[in-house]
Design a protein around this motif. Structure first.
Motif, PDB file in Angstrom:
ATOM      1  N   VAL A   8     -17.332   6.164  32.983  1.00 36.46           N
ATOM      2  CA  VAL A   8     -16.070   6.886  32.948  1.00 36.46           C
ATOM      3  C   VAL A   8     -15.408   6.582  31.602  1.00 36.46           C
ATOM      4  N   VAL A   9     -14.984   7.618  30.893  1.00 31.71           N
ATOM      5  CA  VAL A   9     -14.241   7.397  29.645  1.00 31.71           C
ATOM      6  C   VAL A   9     -12.794   7.080  30.025  1.00 31.71           C
ATOM      7  N   GLU A  10     -12.421   5.826  29.879  1.00 31.62           N
ATOM      8  CA  GLU A  10     -11.086   5.375  30.260  1.00 31.62           C
ATOM      9  C   GLU A  10     -10.027   5.819  29.251  1.00 31.62           C
ATOM     10  N   TYR A  11     -10.388   5.761  27.972  1.00 31.29           N
ATOM     11  CA  TYR A  11      -9.447   6.141  26.921  1.00 31.29           C
ATOM     12  C   TYR A  11     -10.219   6.324  25.628  1.00 31.29           C
ATOM     13  N   SER A  12      -9.831   7.313  24.840  1.00 30.47           N
ATOM     14  CA  SER A  12     -10.441   7.507  23.529  1.00 30.47           C
ATOM     15  C   SER A  12      -9.381   8.033  22.569  1.00 30.47           C
ATOM     16  N   ASP A  70     -11.593   6.644  15.987  1.00 29.33           N
ATOM     17  CA  ASP A  70     -12.987   6.894  16.378  1.00 29.33           C
ATOM     18  C   ASP A  70     -13.463   5.785  17.328  1.00 29.33           C
ATOM     19  N   LEU A  71     -12.627   5.485  18.329  1.00 30.26           N
ATOM     20  CA  LEU A  71     -12.963   4.463  19.318  1.00 30.26           C
ATOM     21  C   LEU A  71     -12.786   5.025  20.718  1.00 30.26           C
ATOM     22  N   ALA A  72     -13.564   4.492  21.644  1.00 29.33           N
ATOM     23  CA  ALA A  72     -13.438   4.842  23.058  1.00 29.33           C
ATOM     24  C   ALA A  72     -13.710   3.607  23.894  1.00 29.33           C
ATOM     25  N   ILE A  73     -13.044   3.538  25.044  1.00 27.44           N
ATOM     26  CA  ILE A  73     -13.337   2.494  26.029  1.00 27.44           C
ATOM     27  C   ILE A  73     -13.894   3.185  27.262  1.00 27.44           C
ATOM     28  N   ILE A  74     -15.047   2.710  27.723  1.00 28.92           N
ATOM     29  CA  ILE A  74     -15.675   3.282  28.908  1.00 28.92           C
ATOM     30  C   ILE A  74     -15.829   2.198  29.959  1.00 28.92           C
ATOM     31  N   SER A  75     -15.961   2.621  31.214  1.00 31.44           N
ATOM     32  CA  SER A  75     -16.209   1.668  32.296  1.00 31.44           C
ATOM     33  C   SER A  75     -17.426   2.107  33.083  1.00 31.44           C
ATOM     34  N   PHE A  76     -18.081   1.141  33.709  1.00 32.23           N
ATOM     35  CA  PHE A  76     -19.227   1.447  34.573  1.00 32.23           C
ATOM     36  C   PHE A  76     -19.382   0.325  35.594  1.00 32.23           C
ATOM     37  N   ILE A  77     -20.026   0.656  36.698  1.00 30.59           N
ATOM     38  CA  ILE A  77     -20.239  -0.299  37.786  1.00 30.59           C
ATOM     39  C   ILE A  77     -21.672  -0.821  37.725  1.00 30.59           C
ATOM     40  N   GLU A  97      -2.792   0.349  22.948  1.00 31.74           N
ATOM     41  CA  GLU A  97      -2.401   1.714  23.314  1.00 31.74           C
ATOM     42  C   GLU A  97      -2.934   2.072  24.696  1.00 31.74           C
ATOM     43  N   TRP A  98      -4.202   1.746  24.941  1.00 30.41           N
ATOM     44  CA  TRP A  98      -4.834   2.039  26.232  1.00 30.41           C
ATOM     45  C   TRP A  98      -4.074   1.355  27.367  1.00 30.41           C
ATOM     46  N   GLU A  99      -3.733   0.083  27.176  1.00 28.03           N
ATOM     47  CA  GLU A  99      -3.032  -0.675  28.215  1.00 28.03           C
ATOM     48  C   GLU A  99      -1.644  -0.090  28.502  1.00 28.03           C
ATOM     49  N   VAL A 100      -0.984   0.373  27.445  1.00 29.60           N
ATOM     50  CA  VAL A 100       0.365   0.931  27.615  1.00 29.60           C
ATOM     51  C   VAL A 100       0.298   2.283  28.326  1.00 29.60           C
ATOM     52  N   LYS A 101      -0.633   3.120  27.914  1.00 33.82           N
ATOM     53  CA  LYS A 101      -0.724   4.465  28.476  1.00 33.82           C
ATOM     54  C   LYS A 101      -1.360   4.499  29.852  1.00 33.82           C
TER      55      LYS A 101
END
Length: 242
Positions: A106-110, A115-122, A235-239
């Protein structure tokens, strides 16, 4: 010194390296087609239960307008690529079917300005989690890249920071001047989104690309530095507080 550093990364950091594959689905009239990207890289930075969070480059997870559906698949450092699976006697089942067995991200934030993205996976497997460095590397510091270049897996290369002069990044008008890290740790296609590490095995940059000469020989790599990574994560944590 570089050999010792590479061995240290291999032993203590490599399991944080992930491969990211995009599965693309197209519907054109009565015909349907599926394809898999060659793959890129990412690095795990957080774990909550069996949920992992990883950093990569934004352009690695970009969805294309001419694609009806895209799945982002994450492979752990010890998961076999399709070609390796076949070479070890695995049963042919189609490349898309093969990659579908791995976790979907899942793309959590980009944010394209970094040119960065944070993704998550199980995943139930235990992987290494690496911290982002508080300090950016200085000119001449030794660094290592940990990535999946040209279809290879878990390749570690070492080099030095060769420059940190501001350069236009992410904006054609040149309004955004970010001091991208320039370094000599060898990269190639597939290394996008990978970690650039210092000798404490902290993430000092995320590799965005490299420069080659006219003979397609590597000259230098470019990485978004850790201070910009920390701003991006803030930014990701705030949004999207969680």
């Amino acid at each position: 010194m570089n050999r010792e550093f590479i061995e240290k990364v291999d032993k203590y950091a490599l399991s944080a390296n992930i491969k990211i594959v995009q599965l693309k689905y197209r519907n054109e009239g009565n015909s349907k087609s599926t394809s898999a990207s060659a793959g890129a890289s990412g690095v795990i930075i957080r774990k909550e239960g069996n949920k992992y969070y990883a950093l990569t480059a934004e352009h690695v997870v970009t969805e294309y307008d001419n694609i009806d559906k895209t799945q982002i698949i994450v492979m752990g450092y010890d998961d076999l690529d399709f070609k390796d699976y076949l070479s070890k006697g695995g049963e042919f089942q189609g490349i898309v079917n093969y990659y579908q067995q791995f976790p979907e991200a899942v793309v959590e934030y980009s944010n394209e300005k970094y040119d960065l993205a944070i993704i998550s996976f199980i995943a139930d497997e235990v992987y290494k989690v690496l911290p982002v460095a508080d300090e950016i590397p200085k000119y001449g510091d030794i660094v290592a890249s940990m990535s999946n270049p040209y279809g290879e897996r878990n390749i570690v290369t070492a080099g030095k920071v060769s420059s940190r002069k501001p350069r236009p990044f992410g904006d054609e008008a040149g309004k955004m001047q970010y001091p991208i890290i320039k370094h000599t740790a060898i990269l190639s296609e597939g290394s996008s989104g990978s970690a650039l590490l210092n000798e404490n095995l902290e993430i000092v940059g995320i590799n965005l690309g490299g420069n080659e000469n006219v003979f397609r020989q590597f000259i230098s790599g470019m990485a978004m530095p850790s201070d910009r990574i920390l701003s991006f994560l803030e930014e990701w944590e705030v949004k999207f507080p969680h």
